[in-house]
Design an enzyme around this catalytic site. Structure first.
Site, PDB file in Angstrom:
ATOM      1  N   ASP A  32      30.246  72.433  -3.399  1.00 27.45           N
ATOM      2  CA  ASP A  32      31.005  71.271  -2.911  1.00 27.45           C
ATOM      3  C   ASP A  32      30.121  70.251  -2.194  1.00 27.45           C
ATOM      4  O   ASP A  32      30.614  69.271  -1.635  1.00 27.45           O
ATOM      5  CB  ASP A  32      32.137  71.728  -1.978  1.00 27.45           C
ATOM      6  CG  ASP A  32      31.615  72.413  -0.726  1.00 27.45           C
ATOM      7  OD1 ASP A  32      30.370  72.565  -0.593  1.00 27.45           O
ATOM      8  OD2 ASP A  32      32.431  72.803   0.131  1.00 27.45           O
ATOM      9  N   GLU A  34      28.082  70.842   0.481  1.00 27.20           N
ATOM     10  CA  GLU A  34      27.654  71.191   1.846  1.00 27.20           C
ATOM     11  C   GLU A  34      26.310  71.916   1.820  1.00 27.20           C
ATOM     12  O   GLU A  34      25.996  72.625   0.871  1.00 27.20           O
ATOM     13  CB  GLU A  34      28.704  72.108   2.509  1.00 27.20           C
ATOM     14  CG  GLU A  34      29.957  71.373   2.899  1.00 27.20           C
ATOM     15  CD  GLU A  34      30.981  72.286   3.568  1.00 27.20           C
ATOM     16  OE1 GLU A  34      30.663  73.460   3.851  1.00 27.20           O
ATOM     17  OE2 GLU A  34      32.105  71.821   3.802  1.00 27.20           O
ATOM     18  N   GLN A  90      18.358  50.607  12.924  1.00 29.57           N
ATOM     19  CA  GLN A  90      19.691  50.284  13.466  1.00 29.57           C
ATOM     20  C   GLN A  90      19.672  50.608  14.953  1.00 29.57           C
ATOM     21  O   GLN A  90      20.203  51.619  15.401  1.00 29.57           O
ATOM     22  CB  GLN A  90      20.754  51.096  12.744  1.00 29.57           C
ATOM     23  CG  GLN A  90      20.856  50.733  11.268  1.00 29.57           C
ATOM     24  CD  GLN A  90      22.118  51.276  10.658  1.00 29.57           C
ATOM     25  OE1 GLN A  90      23.215  51.017  11.167  1.00 29.57           O
ATOM     26  NE2 GLN A  90      21.987  52.028   9.585  1.00 29.57           N
ATOM     27  N   LYS A 183       4.278  33.148  12.861  1.00 30.79           N
ATOM     28  CA  LYS A 183       5.282  32.507  12.013  1.00 30.79           C
ATOM     29  C   LYS A 183       5.751  31.237  12.704  1.00 30.79           C
ATOM     30  O   LYS A 183       6.070  31.256  13.887  1.00 30.79           O
ATOM     31  CB  LYS A 183       6.472  33.444  11.783  1.00 30.79           C
ATOM     32  CG  LYS A 183       6.151  34.574  10.837  1.00 30.79           C
ATOM     33  CD  LYS A 183       7.350  35.477  10.637  1.00 30.79           C
ATOM     34  CE  LYS A 183       6.917  36.705   9.857  1.00 30.79           C
ATOM     35  NZ  LYS A 183       7.821  37.818   9.996  1.00 30.79           N
TER      36      LYS A 183
END
Ligand code: R5P
Length: 279
Positions: A32, A34, A90, A183
């Protein structure tokens, strides 16, 4: 004892060759989807190693399961080495309702592990989210050794000011000059890049960054160096998080592209395994 999770299988032989004692662990997937994990070897003085590149979520869960299994067997003072830390970009809330994803992962790992070692974390400040001892390991030794003798009287450049420390560390080890690209926005749609205070004409240049993703940053920097008369252009990064086509795009624009083996890729020619064994 080193427990190699699926995110470090590509490092296993070298870890053994450099004297690391590998602990036996069974890792498989149920039908499944897992994960199943069983730690068979000793649970004493264990260091678990595993990068969390794609599929990140699966590899993170695996590290948690290995940590739980080791604790179940009475392990103490557990170390985890995550050469490439997925979710590291993140690191802040940009829109209301978002998590600080890197914090969620670090806190979860802290439930099982006492010490965390990460290579060249995108934002080293986020190590504060790990509740135990947390160390950002520099890739400079590995990168400098790989480029030893290839640059002549060349120089090392960072693609932006934030990456300057890494370029300096590599340059210092090679005994070379270093600088960074600046930049400058020249119009609402155009950003100009320029190396600061160095002459690149007729010289070999190594550009060093933490991550190559689309390759856009490196291709732009390399093309600019060519226009400015640089001789050979080499590109290195710690983590080759290559988006589709990025290796080809960067390879075409430079004389050599090499990244470390925190993530296995066709151009992971620089090994950080010695730094793991020496932790
Ligand atoms: C940015 O903060 C990183 O240090 C890299 O410069 C960036 O991830 C490179 O991305 P790309 O290869 O897509 O230009």
């Amino acid at each position: 004892m080193i427990v190699v999770s699926s995110g470090a299988i590509h490092l296993r032989d070298e870890l053994m060759a450099l004297g690391g004692k590998i602990g036996e662990v069974e890792i498989k997937k149920f039908p499944d989807g897992e994960k199943y994990v069983r730690v068979i070897g000793s649970a004493e003085e264990v260091m678990v190693v595993g990068s969390t590149f794609y599929p990140q979520d699966e590899r993170i869960v695996e590290l948690l399961l290995i940590g739980d299994a080791l604790r179940e067997r009475g392990a103490e003072g557990l170390q985890v080495v995550i050469p490439y830390f997925g979710y590291s970009r993140q690191d802040r809330v940009t829109k209301e309702g978002e998590p600080v994803s890197v914090r969620a992962i670090m806190r979860s790992l802290g439930l099982y592990y006492d010490e965390l070692y990460v290579f060249d974390l995108h934002n080293p400040e986020t190590l504060k989210f790990f509740p135990g001892k947390a160390v950002n390991v520099s890739p400079a030794r590995a990168i400098a050794e790989y480029f030893q003798g290839k640059l002549g009287e060349g120089l090392v450049l960072a693609p932006d000011r934030g990456a300057r420390g890494r370029a300096r560390a590599v340059a210092d080890m090679l005994g070379l000059e270093y600088s960074h690209f600046e930049k400058r926005r020249v119009s609402p749609t155009e950003v100009k890049m320029k190396p600061v205070d160095v002459d690149v004409e007729g010289r070999n240049v190594l550009i060093v960054d933490d991550i190559i993703s689309t390759g856009g940053t490196m291709v732009k920097a390399a093309n600019l160096l060519r226009e400015m008369g640089a001789e050979k252009v080499f590109v290195a990064a710690t983590h080759g998080v290559f988006a589709e086509g990025a290796i080809e795009r960067v390879s075409k624009a430079v004389d050599e592209l090499a990244v470390t083996n925190t993530i296995p890729t066709p151009v992971s020619r620089i090994s950080i395994v010695r730094d793991i064994v020496n932790l």
